[in-house]
Design a protein around this motif. Structure first.
Motif, PDB file in Angstrom:
ATOM      1  N   UNK A 132       4.868  -2.715  -1.986  1.00 15.72           N
ATOM      2  CA  UNK A 132       5.014  -1.935  -0.745  1.00 15.72           C
ATOM      3  C   UNK A 132       3.993  -0.992  -0.645  1.00 15.72           C
ATOM      4  N   UNK A 133       3.522  -0.211   0.490  1.00 14.84           N
ATOM      5  CA  UNK A 133       2.454   0.434   0.655  1.00 14.84           C
ATOM      6  C   UNK A 133       2.915   1.793  -0.070  1.00 14.84           C
ATOM      7  N   UNK A 134       4.278   2.141  -0.076  1.00 13.35           N
ATOM      8  CA  UNK A 134       4.747   3.290  -0.928  1.00 13.35           C
ATOM      9  C   UNK A 134       4.644   3.432  -2.555  1.00 13.35           C
ATOM     10  N   UNK A 135       4.351   1.857  -2.739  1.00 18.30           N
ATOM     11  CA  UNK A 135       4.275   1.818  -4.454  1.00 18.30           C
ATOM     12  C   UNK A 135       3.061   2.614  -4.769  1.00 18.30           C
ATOM     13  N   UNK A 136       2.022   2.646  -3.868  1.00 16.74           N
ATOM     14  CA  UNK A 136       0.424   3.142  -4.212  1.00 16.74           C
ATOM     15  C   UNK A 136       0.388   4.812  -4.664  1.00 16.74           C
TER      16      UNK A 136
ATOM     17  N   UNK B  64      -3.038   1.071   4.162  1.00 18.26           N
ATOM     18  CA  UNK B  64      -2.168   0.240   4.383  1.00 18.26           C
ATOM     19  C   UNK B  64      -2.941  -1.139   4.823  1.00 18.26           C
ATOM     20  N   UNK B  65      -3.992  -0.829   5.588  1.00 16.80           N
ATOM     21  CA  UNK B  65      -4.803  -2.092   6.073  1.00 16.80           C
ATOM     22  C   UNK B  65      -5.549  -2.664   4.823  1.00 16.80           C
ATOM     23  N   UNK B  66      -6.022  -1.900   3.874  1.00 15.13           N
ATOM     24  CA  UNK B  66      -6.616  -2.310   2.655  1.00 15.13           C
ATOM     25  C   UNK B  66      -5.463  -3.194   1.958  1.00 15.13           C
ATOM     26  N   UNK B  67      -4.286  -2.597   1.812  1.00 22.91           N
ATOM     27  CA  UNK B  67      -3.178  -3.333   1.012  1.00 22.91           C
ATOM     28  C   UNK B  67      -2.831  -4.825   1.790  1.00 22.91           C
ATOM     29  N   UNK B  68      -2.644  -4.655   3.069  1.00 20.78           N
ATOM     30  CA  UNK B  68      -2.329  -5.729   4.060  1.00 20.78           C
ATOM     31  C   UNK B  68      -3.361  -6.888   3.731  1.00 20.78           C
ATOM     32  N   UNK B  69      -4.716  -6.497   3.893  1.00 24.39           N
ATOM     33  CA  UNK B  69      -5.621  -7.519   3.564  1.00 24.39           C
ATOM     34  C   UNK B  69      -5.782  -8.256   2.339  1.00 24.39           C
ATOM     35  N   UNK B  70      -5.398  -7.447   1.387  1.00 28.89           N
ATOM     36  CA  UNK B  70      -5.504  -8.095  -0.017  1.00 28.89           C
ATOM     37  C   UNK B  70      -4.083  -9.133  -0.394  1.00 28.89           C
ATOM     38  N   UNK B  71      -3.208  -8.674   0.386  1.00 29.36           N
ATOM     39  CA  UNK B  71      -1.821  -9.623   0.403  1.00 29.36           C
ATOM     40  C   UNK B  71      -1.970 -10.938   1.042  1.00 29.36           C
TER      41      UNK B  71
ATOM     42  N   UNK C 248       9.566   5.170   3.779  1.00 31.57           N
ATOM     43  CA  UNK C 248       8.589   6.129   3.867  1.00 31.57           C
ATOM     44  C   UNK C 248       9.362   7.610   4.111  1.00 31.57           C
ATOM     45  N   UNK C 249      10.434   7.644   4.501  1.00 31.42           N
ATOM     46  CA  UNK C 249      11.228   8.941   4.410  1.00 31.42           C
ATOM     47  C   UNK C 249      11.482   9.476   3.086  1.00 31.42           C
ATOM     48  N   UNK C 250      11.886   8.626   2.187  1.00 28.32           N
ATOM     49  CA  UNK C 250      12.219   9.012   0.730  1.00 28.32           C
ATOM     50  C   UNK C 250      10.875   9.342   0.127  1.00 28.32           C
ATOM     51  N   UNK C 251       9.679   8.607   0.540  1.00 28.25           N
ATOM     52  CA  UNK C 251       8.458   9.132   0.005  1.00 28.25           C
ATOM     53  C   UNK C 251       8.065  10.625   0.296  1.00 28.25           C
ATOM     54  N   UNK C 252       8.358  10.845   1.707  1.00 26.52           N
ATOM     55  CA  UNK C 252       8.230  12.229   2.153  1.00 26.52           C
ATOM     56  C   UNK C 252       9.017  13.366   1.352  1.00 26.52           C
ATOM     57  N   UNK C 253      10.186  12.766   1.086  1.00 30.00           N
ATOM     58  CA  UNK C 253      11.249  13.665   0.428  1.00 30.00           C
ATOM     59  C   UNK C 253      10.595  13.845  -1.169  1.00 30.00           C
ATOM     60  N   UNK C 254      10.028  13.011  -1.739  1.00 24.10           N
ATOM     61  CA  UNK C 254       9.358  13.064  -2.927  1.00 24.10           C
ATOM     62  C   UNK C 254       8.342  13.939  -3.014  1.00 24.10           C
TER      63      UNK C 254
ATOM     64  N   UNK D 274      -5.348  16.622  -5.772  1.00 18.55           N
ATOM     65  CA  UNK D 274      -4.252  15.696  -6.149  1.00 18.55           C
ATOM     66  C   UNK D 274      -2.860  16.324  -5.632  1.00 18.55           C
ATOM     67  N   UNK D 275      -2.809  17.729  -5.703  1.00 24.13           N
ATOM     68  CA  UNK D 275      -1.485  18.445  -5.279  1.00 24.13           C
ATOM     69  C   UNK D 275      -1.509  18.372  -3.656  1.00 24.13           C
ATOM     70  N   UNK D 276      -2.783  18.608  -3.009  1.00 27.75           N
ATOM     71  CA  UNK D 276      -2.696  18.377  -1.524  1.00 27.75           C
ATOM     72  C   UNK D 276      -2.422  16.925  -1.017  1.00 27.75           C
ATOM     73  N   UNK D 277      -3.093  15.897  -1.641  1.00 32.91           N
ATOM     74  CA  UNK D 277      -2.594  14.537  -1.139  1.00 32.91           C
ATOM     75  C   UNK D 277      -1.327  14.024  -1.718  1.00 32.91           C
ATOM     76  N   UNK D 278      -0.775  14.519  -2.606  1.00 28.00           N
ATOM     77  CA  UNK D 278       0.558  14.012  -3.187  1.00 28.00           C
ATOM     78  C   UNK D 278       1.833  14.999  -2.923  1.00 28.00           C
ATOM     79  N   UNK D 279       1.504  16.227  -2.524  1.00 27.35           N
ATOM     80  CA  UNK D 279       2.396  17.279  -2.193  1.00 27.35           C
ATOM     81  C   UNK D 279       2.609  17.472  -0.718  1.00 27.35           C
ATOM     82  N   UNK D 280       3.565  18.603  -0.753  1.00 23.75           N
ATOM     83  CA  UNK D 280       4.102  18.960   0.646  1.00 23.75           C
ATOM     84  C   UNK D 280       3.207  19.995   1.278  1.00 23.75           C
TER      85      UNK D 280
END
Length: 225
Positions: free
Chosen positions: A152-156, A135-142, A206-212, A110-116
């Motif tokens: 948005x992708x960043x919501x995931x 992103x492709x999974x989300x686009x296809x479902x939308x 995306x930029x703010x997601x990277x900052x998070x 979890x820390x590797x996937x969602x951390x810095x």
């Protein structure tokens, strides 16, 4: 210089056995305690001297890189398998559920996937392979009308942050509590026949997601001293 001269010398059988023992111990220790665990903790769990760990992995970042490149690769394969699901909603749901299950049982992942992870080149490269697949999974479902158009992708990943934090705090009290929250999140993603409640804020870019993610990584490093 010949290929024979430059090729890395293979590890002796006992050295390779110790390397695998260290990696397996690291997987178990990081899963339980997160990346705050020390090389001393891993050596103790592996039943080897800490010097053995340092000979194979001079610092913890190299150990994390070696271990989690493979683990993140598993997430890539999970995303690809979900793309093969015929129903777009079922494919997205399959990926989000399975990804959350892996993170709930493995704090280090979890820390590797969602951390810095900017200092871990192999892990970063592996993680960057996941984003376009999701992103492709989300686009296809939308496009199929199964997911709200304003998602948005960043919501995931942000929802994974929230559910993952809950899983950490309830792990020893109500270990399945995160599953209830996941159902609520999945229901919130669905497109319905009635008007959805308007989003109260714009999506994080995306930029703010990277900052998070960087902030999460800094917090983890402060926690582990």
């Amino acid at each position: 210089m010949s290929t024979r001269e430059t090729a890395p010398r293979p590890l002796r059988k006992d050295a390779e056995r110790n390397r695998r023992r260290v990696l397996e111990a690291a997987r178990e220790v990081f899963a339980e305690h997160g990346l705050a665990a020390s090389l001393d903790d891993i050596a103790r769990h592996a039943g080897v001297g800490v010097g053995t760990v340092y000979r194979r992995f001079p610092d913890k970042e190299q150990l994390i890189d070696a271990l989690f490149e493979e683990r993140v690769g598993e997430m890539v394969e999970l995303a690809r398998a979900s793309q093969a699901v015929e129903d777009p909603w079922a494919g997205l749901e399959q990926f989000l559920t399975a990804a959350q299950e892996l993170q709930a049982t493995d704090r280090g992942l979890k820390e590797v996937l969602l951390g810095d992870v900017h200092e871990r080149a192999r892990v970063t490269a592996a993680r960057d392979r996941i984003a376009p697949l999701v992103q492709q999974l989300l686009d296809r479902a939308q496009e199929a009308g199964a997911v709200r158009r304003d998602v948005s992708f960043t919501d995931l990943p942000l929802s994974q942050f929230a559910i993952g934090g809950l899983a950490d705090y309830t792990r020893d009290i109500a270990p399945d509590a995160w599953r209830r929250m996941l159902v609520l999140v999945l229901d919130g993603l669905r497109a319905t026949g009635t008007d959805a409640t308007p989003m109260p804020a714009a999506p994080v870019d995306q930029e703010d997601l990277e900052r998070v993610m960087q902030a999460a990584g800094h917090a983890d490093r402060r926690r582990r001293g």
